[in-house]
Design a protein around this motif. Structure first.
Motif, short mmCIF file in Angstrom:
data_model
loop_
_atom_site.label_atom_id
_atom_site.label_comp_id
_atom_site.label_asym_id
_atom_site.label_seq_id
_atom_site.Cartn_x
_atom_site.Cartn_y
_atom_site.Cartn_z
N LEU A 152 79.09 24.27 -73.14
CA LEU A 152 78.95 25.16 -71.98
C LEU A 152 77.49 25.42 -71.65
O LEU A 152 77.13 25.58 -70.48
CB LEU A 152 79.67 26.49 -72.24
N ALA A 153 76.65 25.48 -72.69
CA ALA A 153 75.23 25.75 -72.47
C ALA A 153 74.58 24.66 -71.61
O ALA A 153 73.57 24.91 -70.94
CB ALA A 153 74.51 25.86 -73.81
N LEU A 154 75.17 23.47 -71.62
CA LEU A 154 74.63 22.35 -70.86
C LEU A 154 75.34 22.15 -69.53
O LEU A 154 75.05 21.21 -68.79
CB LEU A 154 74.74 21.06 -71.70
N GLU A 162 89.25 23.09 -59.96
CA GLU A 162 89.66 22.39 -61.18
C GLU A 162 88.71 22.74 -62.33
O GLU A 162 89.14 22.92 -63.48
CB GLU A 162 89.67 20.88 -60.94
N GLN A 163 87.42 22.84 -62.03
CA GLN A 163 86.45 23.21 -63.06
C GLN A 163 86.69 24.64 -63.55
O GLN A 163 86.56 24.93 -64.74
CB GLN A 163 85.03 23.08 -62.52
N ALA A 164 87.05 25.53 -62.63
CA ALA A 164 87.32 26.92 -63.01
C ALA A 164 88.54 27.01 -63.93
O ALA A 164 88.53 27.74 -64.93
CB ALA A 164 87.55 27.77 -61.76
N ILE A 165 89.57 26.26 -63.61
CA ILE A 165 90.79 26.25 -64.43
C ILE A 165 90.51 25.65 -65.80
O ILE A 165 90.95 26.17 -66.83
CB ILE A 165 91.91 25.48 -63.71
N THR A 166 89.74 24.55 -65.82
CA THR A 166 89.41 23.90 -67.09
C THR A 166 88.56 24.81 -67.96
O THR A 166 88.77 24.91 -69.18
CB THR A 166 88.64 22.59 -66.83
N GLN A 174 90.25 29.74 -73.70
CA GLN A 174 91.51 30.24 -74.26
C GLN A 174 91.88 29.53 -75.56
O GLN A 174 92.41 30.15 -76.48
CB GLN A 174 92.65 30.05 -73.25
N GLU A 175 91.58 28.25 -75.64
CA GLU A 175 91.98 27.46 -76.81
C GLU A 175 91.20 27.82 -78.06
O GLU A 175 91.73 27.74 -79.17
CB GLU A 175 91.83 25.97 -76.50
N VAL A 176 89.95 28.21 -77.92
CA VAL A 176 89.12 28.47 -79.10
C VAL A 176 88.98 29.95 -79.43
O VAL A 176 88.59 30.31 -80.54
CB VAL A 176 87.71 27.85 -78.94
N LEU A 177 89.32 30.83 -78.50
CA LEU A 177 89.11 32.26 -78.72
C LEU A 177 89.87 32.85 -79.91
O LEU A 177 89.30 33.69 -80.63
CB LEU A 177 89.50 33.04 -77.45
N PRO A 178 91.12 32.48 -80.15
CA PRO A 178 91.89 33.14 -81.22
C PRO A 178 91.21 33.15 -82.58
O PRO A 178 91.41 34.06 -83.37
CB PRO A 178 93.20 32.35 -81.25
N HIS A 179 90.42 32.13 -82.89
CA HIS A 179 89.78 32.06 -84.20
C HIS A 179 88.26 32.17 -84.11
O HIS A 179 87.56 31.90 -85.09
CB HIS A 179 90.17 30.75 -84.90
N ALA A 180 87.76 32.58 -82.95
CA ALA A 180 86.32 32.77 -82.80
C ALA A 180 85.91 34.12 -83.38
O ALA A 180 86.67 35.09 -83.34
CB ALA A 180 85.93 32.70 -81.32
N SER A 181 84.73 34.20 -83.92
CA SER A 181 84.21 35.47 -84.41
C SER A 181 83.83 36.33 -83.21
O SER A 181 83.66 35.81 -82.09
CB SER A 181 82.98 35.24 -85.27
N PRO A 182 83.68 37.65 -83.36
CA PRO A 182 83.25 38.49 -82.24
C PRO A 182 81.94 38.02 -81.62
O PRO A 182 81.78 38.05 -80.40
CB PRO A 182 83.10 39.88 -82.88
N GLU A 183 81.01 37.56 -82.47
CA GLU A 183 79.73 37.07 -81.96
C GLU A 183 79.93 35.83 -81.10
O GLU A 183 79.30 35.67 -80.05
CB GLU A 183 78.78 36.77 -83.12
N LYS A 186 95.58 28.16 -49.67
CA LYS A 186 94.28 28.38 -50.33
C LYS A 186 94.32 29.63 -51.20
O LYS A 186 93.73 29.66 -52.28
CB LYS A 186 93.17 28.47 -49.28
N GLN A 187 95.00 30.65 -50.75
CA GLN A 187 95.15 31.87 -51.55
C GLN A 187 95.82 31.55 -52.89
O GLN A 187 95.41 32.04 -53.95
CB GLN A 187 95.97 32.91 -50.80
N LYS A 188 96.86 30.73 -52.83
CA LYS A 188 97.60 30.37 -54.04
C LYS A 188 96.76 29.50 -54.97
O LYS A 188 96.84 29.62 -56.20
CB LYS A 188 98.90 29.65 -53.67
N GLN A 189 95.93 28.63 -54.40
CA GLN A 189 95.04 27.81 -55.21
C GLN A 189 94.03 28.67 -55.96
O GLN A 189 93.77 28.46 -57.14
CB GLN A 189 94.31 26.79 -54.32
N LEU A 190 93.49 29.64 -55.26
CA LEU A 190 92.54 30.56 -55.90
C LEU A 190 93.22 31.37 -57.00
O LEU A 190 92.68 31.55 -58.09
CB LEU A 190 91.94 31.50 -54.86
N GLN A 191 94.41 31.83 -56.71
CA GLN A 191 95.15 32.63 -57.67
C GLN A 191 95.39 31.87 -58.97
O GLN A 191 95.30 32.43 -60.07
CB GLN A 191 96.50 33.05 -57.07
N ALA A 192 95.66 30.58 -58.87
CA ALA A 192 95.89 29.75 -60.05
C ALA A 192 94.65 29.65 -60.93
O ALA A 192 94.74 29.39 -62.13
CB ALA A 192 96.35 28.35 -59.63
N ALA A 193 93.48 29.86 -60.33
CA ALA A 193 92.22 29.80 -61.07
C ALA A 193 91.72 31.19 -61.46
O ALA A 193 90.62 31.31 -62.02
CB ALA A 193 91.17 29.08 -60.22
#
Length: 323
Positions: free
Chosen positions: A53-55, A69-73, A79-88, A141-148
């Motif tokens: 992400l830094a890059l 698509e980038q926003a959804i990705t 979401q995938e890595v958060l459950p086992h991430a430290s608070p930091e 377009k509203q629905k597309q935004l909502q999905a993201a």
């Protein structure tokens, strides 16, 4: 001969049970090891995502669809890595997510400018059903935004802009964040439920605006070492300025008499003082009893927060800040 039998029975039970205990221990060790390995892998995954992400930067040639698509990705990756991430790690993921999302929103608003400038003109209102009639293209377009996790929001003067939904970060990061970040995100989510400034004036009551000021004062006092101190102090000062000096279309002092308070602001100040007796804002209000004027209020504010501190703040945590 009977005695040895009774004496040996407990030993027999102990001896018989010991292998079972050993087997249980040996069986649980690989499982525990596997869990530890999985947790370590997840933590490493969070670290790797942070590096990625830094890059990450949004290109100037990105299209509406590719931006969504980038926003959804982006949200899915976090979401995938958060459950086992430290608070930091969660805090760092939040900061990077915000940075990238701001770039996405800036570009989305540029790309969709034609829709935004005429957004409310496209929507009709059915007096019989009391419902809005949205054209099919705009509805899609509203629905597309909502999905993201995004939305069209009222930007004032008949225009709209694309923003995150109010609880976007609170829902995504939940309690994975450190206590200060969690509190900070919760304040943003609550405040962003309703725009407080619109068309040169307050869009909420002065009393409700005072509650928002108290939220920022409380955060600044509760988390003095937080990385969010600079931004939160800026929010606190801005809210205090508006609460005490007003805006062009919703002043705190009468237009033709700068020594007389508008009734609504006078009541809001009274309520604030009663609720928050130890607040720095309360101290300012009480210090001007008997000599209240807009000029004296400006001088008092400059004393507690010098002009050098009131330079433009870097509102980097959202694309639109709803004060």
């Amino acid at each position: 001969m009977k005695t040895p039998i009774f004496c040996l029975l407990p030993l027999c039970l102990l001896a018989c049970s010991e292998p079972a205990m050993q087997n249980t221990a040996s069986a649980s060790t690989p499982a525990a090891s596997a869990v530890a390995t999985a947790n370590a892998a997840q933590s490493n995954a969070a670290a790797m995502l942070l590096n990625t992400l830094a890059l990450t930067h949004i290109t100037q040639t990105a299209t509406w669809q590719s931006l969504l698509e980038q926003a959804i990705t982006l949200r899915k990756q976090v979401q995938e890595v958060l459950p086992h991430a430290s608070p930091e790690q969660a805090n760092a993921l939040y900061d990077e997510h915000v940075r990238i999302m701001n770039q996405l929103l800036t570009k989305l608003n540029d790309v969709d400018i034609a829709t935004l400038e005429n957004y409310f003109m496209q929507i009709e209102y059915d007096e019989q059903t009391k419902k809005e009639i949205v054209p099919p293209e705009l509805l899609a377009k509203q629905k597309q935004l909502q999905a993201a996790g995004l939305q069209y929001a009222d930007a004032g003067e008949g225009m709209a802009m694309i923003t995150i939904v109010p609880d976007y970060y609170a829902t995504l990061f939940g309690k994975q964040l450190s206590p200060d970040y969690h509190a900070y995100v919760a304040i943003q989510a609550e405040h962003n439920k309703q725009t407080s400034i619109k068309d040169g004036g307050l869009a909420i009551s002065y009393d409700d605006f005072g509650k928002r000021l108290a939220d920022w004062e409380n955060f600044v006092a509760t988390y003095p070492d937080s990385k969010k101190q600079v931004f939160s102090r800026c929010q606190m000062r801005t809210h205090r300025d508006i609460f005490l000096l007003g805006l062009d279309n919703t002043p705190t002092f009468e237009f033709d008499n700068d020594k007389k308070l508008v009734p609504e602001s006078a009541q809001a100040w009274q309520n604030f003082v009663a609720r928050h007796p130890d607040s720095p804002t309360t101290a300012i209000i009480q210090s001007l009893q008997g000599k209240m004027s807009k000029k004296n209020m400006e001088a008092a504010l400059n004393q507690i927060q010098p002009n050098a501190e009131n330079s433009e703040c870097d509102f980097g945590d959202q694309y639109i800040y709803i004060f």
